[in-house]
Scaffold this motif. Structure first.
Motif, mmCIF file in Angstrom:
data_model
loop_
_atom_site.group_PDB
_atom_site.id
_atom_site.type_symbol
_atom_site.label_atom_id
_atom_site.label_comp_id
_atom_site.label_asym_id
_atom_site.label_seq_id
_atom_site.Cartn_x
_atom_site.Cartn_y
_atom_site.Cartn_z
ATOM 1 N N SER A 48 -9.727 -0.151 -10.272
ATOM 2 C CA SER A 48 -9.597 -0.555 -8.868
ATOM 3 C C SER A 48 -8.227 -1.157 -8.587
ATOM 4 O O SER A 48 -7.677 -0.995 -7.494
ATOM 5 C CB SER A 48 -10.698 -1.546 -8.489
ATOM 6 O OG SER A 48 -10.605 -2.727 -9.264
ATOM 7 N N SER A 49 -7.634 -1.827 -9.576
ATOM 8 C CA SER A 49 -6.315 -2.438 -9.368
ATOM 9 C C SER A 49 -5.224 -1.381 -9.228
ATOM 10 O O SER A 49 -4.181 -1.634 -8.616
ATOM 11 C CB SER A 49 -5.976 -3.384 -10.519
ATOM 12 O OG SER A 49 -5.670 -2.666 -11.704
ATOM 13 N N LEU A 50 -5.456 -0.185 -9.783
ATOM 14 C CA LEU A 50 -4.442 0.872 -9.711
ATOM 15 C C LEU A 50 -4.178 1.331 -8.283
ATOM 16 O O LEU A 50 -3.124 1.886 -7.986
ATOM 17 C CB LEU A 50 -4.860 2.067 -10.571
ATOM 18 C CG LEU A 50 -4.979 1.834 -12.082
ATOM 19 C CD1 LEU A 50 -5.332 3.133 -12.790
ATOM 20 C CD2 LEU A 50 -3.691 1.248 -12.661
ATOM 21 N N GLU A 51 -5.139 1.090 -7.405
ATOM 22 C CA GLU A 51 -4.990 1.513 -6.010
ATOM 23 C C GLU A 51 -3.840 0.794 -5.308
ATOM 24 O O GLU A 51 -3.372 1.235 -4.265
ATOM 25 C CB GLU A 51 -6.304 1.289 -5.259
ATOM 26 C CG GLU A 51 -7.453 2.132 -5.804
ATOM 27 C CD GLU A 51 -8.800 1.799 -5.182
ATOM 28 O OE1 GLU A 51 -8.820 1.047 -4.178
ATOM 29 O OE2 GLU A 51 -9.824 2.276 -5.697
ATOM 30 N N ARG A 52 -3.381 -0.312 -5.892
ATOM 31 C CA ARG A 52 -2.284 -1.089 -5.287
ATOM 32 C C ARG A 52 -0.925 -0.741 -5.889
ATOM 33 O O ARG A 52 0.094 -1.277 -5.454
ATOM 34 C CB ARG A 52 -2.546 -2.590 -5.459
ATOM 35 C CG ARG A 52 -3.868 -3.068 -4.898
ATOM 36 C CD ARG A 52 -3.941 -4.585 -4.911
ATOM 37 N NE ARG A 52 -3.871 -5.130 -6.259
ATOM 38 C CZ ARG A 52 -4.929 -5.334 -7.034
ATOM 39 N NH1 ARG A 52 -6.137 -5.015 -6.598
ATOM 40 N NH2 ARG A 52 -4.791 -5.854 -8.237
ATOM 41 N N ILE B 269 1.306 3.430 -12.121
ATOM 42 C CA ILE B 269 0.028 4.025 -12.531
ATOM 43 C C ILE B 269 0.241 4.920 -13.750
ATOM 44 O O ILE B 269 -0.529 4.896 -14.711
ATOM 45 C CB ILE B 269 -0.589 4.832 -11.368
ATOM 46 C CG1 ILE B 269 -1.002 3.884 -10.239
ATOM 47 C CG2 ILE B 269 -1.784 5.660 -11.846
ATOM 48 C CD1 ILE B 269 -1.314 4.581 -8.941
ATOM 49 N N ARG B 270 1.315 5.684 -13.725
ATOM 50 C CA ARG B 270 1.622 6.595 -14.835
ATOM 51 C C ARG B 270 1.817 5.800 -16.129
ATOM 52 O O ARG B 270 1.320 6.169 -17.187
ATOM 53 C CB ARG B 270 2.864 7.416 -14.495
ATOM 54 C CG ARG B 270 3.041 8.671 -15.329
ATOM 55 C CD ARG B 270 4.192 9.522 -14.803
ATOM 56 N NE ARG B 270 3.995 9.948 -13.438
ATOM 57 C CZ ARG B 270 3.271 11.000 -13.080
ATOM 58 N NH1 ARG B 270 2.680 11.740 -14.023
ATOM 59 N NH2 ARG B 270 3.123 11.332 -11.817
ATOM 60 N N MET C 140 0.862 -1.195 0.000
ATOM 61 C CA MET C 140 0.000 0.000 0.000
ATOM 62 C C MET C 140 0.895 1.241 0.000
ATOM 63 O O MET C 140 1.845 1.326 0.776
ATOM 64 C CB MET C 140 -0.911 -0.005 1.227
ATOM 65 C CG MET C 140 -1.947 1.098 1.246
ATOM 66 S SD MET C 140 -3.169 0.911 -0.052
ATOM 67 C CE MET C 140 -4.199 2.331 0.240
ATOM 68 N N PHE C 141 0.581 2.190 -0.867
ATOM 69 C CA PHE C 141 1.413 3.385 -0.980
ATOM 70 C C PHE C 141 0.821 4.511 -0.124
ATOM 71 O O PHE C 141 -0.383 4.538 0.136
ATOM 72 C CB PHE C 141 1.543 3.783 -2.448
ATOM 73 C CG PHE C 141 2.353 2.781 -3.211
ATOM 74 C CD1 PHE C 141 3.729 2.924 -3.303
ATOM 75 C CD2 PHE C 141 1.757 1.678 -3.781
ATOM 76 C CE1 PHE C 141 4.497 1.990 -3.971
ATOM 77 C CE2 PHE C 141 2.515 0.733 -4.449
ATOM 78 C CZ PHE C 141 3.883 0.888 -4.544
ATOM 79 N N PRO C 142 1.668 5.440 0.332
ATOM 80 C CA PRO C 142 1.204 6.490 1.245
ATOM 81 C C PRO C 142 0.042 7.291 0.656
ATOM 82 O O PRO C 142 0.134 7.808 -0.454
ATOM 83 C CB PRO C 142 2.439 7.370 1.434
ATOM 84 C CG PRO C 142 3.595 6.492 1.097
ATOM 85 C CD PRO C 142 3.105 5.564 0.031
ATOM 86 N N VAL C 143 -1.037 7.370 1.407
ATOM 87 C CA VAL C 143 -2.203 8.139 0.983
ATOM 88 C C VAL C 143 -2.648 9.013 2.150
ATOM 89 O O VAL C 143 -2.280 8.784 3.296
ATOM 90 C CB VAL C 143 -3.369 7.218 0.541
ATOM 91 C CG1 VAL C 143 -2.974 6.386 -0.668
ATOM 92 C CG2 VAL C 143 -3.819 6.305 1.678
ATOM 93 N N ILE D 150 -3.886 12.686 -7.306
ATOM 94 C CA ILE D 150 -4.204 13.633 -6.238
ATOM 95 C C ILE D 150 -5.664 13.537 -5.801
ATOM 96 O O ILE D 150 -5.966 13.298 -4.628
ATOM 97 C CB ILE D 150 -3.886 15.072 -6.699
ATOM 98 C CG1 ILE D 150 -2.379 15.243 -6.894
ATOM 99 C CG2 ILE D 150 -4.422 16.102 -5.699
ATOM 100 C CD1 ILE D 150 -2.009 16.460 -7.723
ATOM 101 N N PHE D 151 -6.583 13.717 -6.739
ATOM 102 C CA PHE D 151 -8.003 13.819 -6.412
ATOM 103 C C PHE D 151 -8.643 12.466 -6.126
ATOM 104 O O PHE D 151 -9.587 12.380 -5.337
ATOM 105 C CB PHE D 151 -8.772 14.463 -7.567
ATOM 106 C CG PHE D 151 -8.702 15.958 -7.603
ATOM 107 C CD1 PHE D 151 -9.726 16.739 -7.090
ATOM 108 C CD2 PHE D 151 -7.610 16.593 -8.144
ATOM 109 C CE1 PHE D 151 -9.660 18.116 -7.117
ATOM 110 C CE2 PHE D 151 -7.530 17.967 -8.178
ATOM 111 C CZ PHE D 151 -8.561 18.741 -7.662
ATOM 112 N N ILE D 152 -8.169 11.422 -6.791
ATOM 113 C CA ILE D 152 -8.860 10.133 -6.732
ATOM 114 C C ILE D 152 -8.152 9.140 -5.810
ATOM 115 O O ILE D 152 -8.781 8.543 -4.937
ATOM 116 C CB ILE D 152 -9.030 9.561 -8.151
ATOM 117 C CG1 ILE D 152 -9.924 10.506 -8.967
ATOM 118 C CG2 ILE D 152 -9.619 8.158 -8.109
ATOM 119 C CD1 ILE D 152 -10.062 10.143 -10.429
ATOM 120 N N LEU D 153 -6.848 8.970 -5.987
ATOM 121 C CA LEU D 153 -6.124 8.002 -5.162
ATOM 122 C C LEU D 153 -5.504 8.611 -3.910
ATOM 123 O O LEU D 153 -5.073 7.899 -3.015
ATOM 124 C CB LEU D 153 -5.035 7.315 -5.998
ATOM 125 C CG LEU D 153 -5.535 6.473 -7.176
ATOM 126 C CD1 LEU D 153 -4.386 5.667 -7.778
ATOM 127 C CD2 LEU D 153 -6.668 5.527 -6.764
#
Length: 215
Positions: free
Chosen positions: A115-119, A125-126, A1-4, A145-148
């Motif tokens: 949904s898989s991009l959240e991981r 992602i880029r 999980m990446f920092p959010v 920024i806005f979504i993840l």
């Protein structure tokens, strides 16, 4: 999980950055906390970001609302059922029609799973999103920024952010992107939070000054 970041820790992170940077502290003291800008991780949100490319936010929202009034819930499958003429009536330019169609086709075919991009990391992602026609670094940055809600993103291609940073820190107009990033190195790993404070500053500064009624 990446920092959010989330609504729960947003103000805490704003305060943390304000302790590191007096200019950000000034913005918070003068205008309060920025809004917690957030959008769901779905097709409609990415369509919204694509529509915002190189146009005013009001124009993009008008097109999104027109599309919504046409098809109700904005899904990839429904979008692909619309003709060019129908999309033109929803204020979609030829280019934006091509871009959003490509996005819709990749989602329907399974080549892209939001949904898989959240991981994934920012870089992963880029790489995935830039395979879609019309999606470049700015669009990916706004998605992050806005979504993840990734914590350490600063879109050097965003004119509002760049101009706000130059204004707030009294930097020369000719300051390069590399120099701007150097200026905010101390914001890491929370450059997204600093960005939101900058956007808040930019929007508040552009509001007309209310005249006091002294009579």
């Amino acid at each position: 999980m990446f920092p959010v970041f989330s609504a729960d820790n947003f103000h805490q992170l704003c305060n943390l950055l304000a302790e590191k940077d007096g200019d950000l502290a000034f913005v918070l003291e003068r205008y309060g906390y920025p809004p917690f800008w957030s959008r769901p991780n779905n097709f409609e949100s990415l369509v919204h970001i694509i529509l915002e490319q190189q146009v005013s936010l009001a124009s993009a929202l008008a097109a999104l609302n027109k599309l919504k009034s046409k098809i109700g819930e904005i899904t990839a499958t429904k979008f692909l059922g619309l003709s060019n003429d129908e999309l033109r009536a929803c204020y979609f330019s030829r280019q934006k029609t091509v871009y959003v169609r490509d996005l819709a086709e990749k989602l329907v075919s399974g080549h892209l799973d939001l949904s898989s991009l959240e991981r994934f990391s920012d870089g992963e992602i880029r790489t995935q999103l830039k395979q879609i026609k019309g999606i470049g670094d700015w669009t990916v940055d706004i998605y992050l920024i806005f979504i993840l809600h990734h914590t350490d993103v600063f879109p050097t291609g965003d004119l509002a952010a760049v101009n706000a940073l130059k204004s707030l820190k009294k930097l020369p107009k000719g300051t390069t992107k590399e120099e701007l990033l150097t200026t905010i190195l101390h914001w890491e790993p929370y450059r997204t939070i600093g960005l939101m404070i900058l956007w808040h500053y930019y929007l508040e500064e552009r509001k007309p000054i209310k005249r006091r009624n002294n009579t």
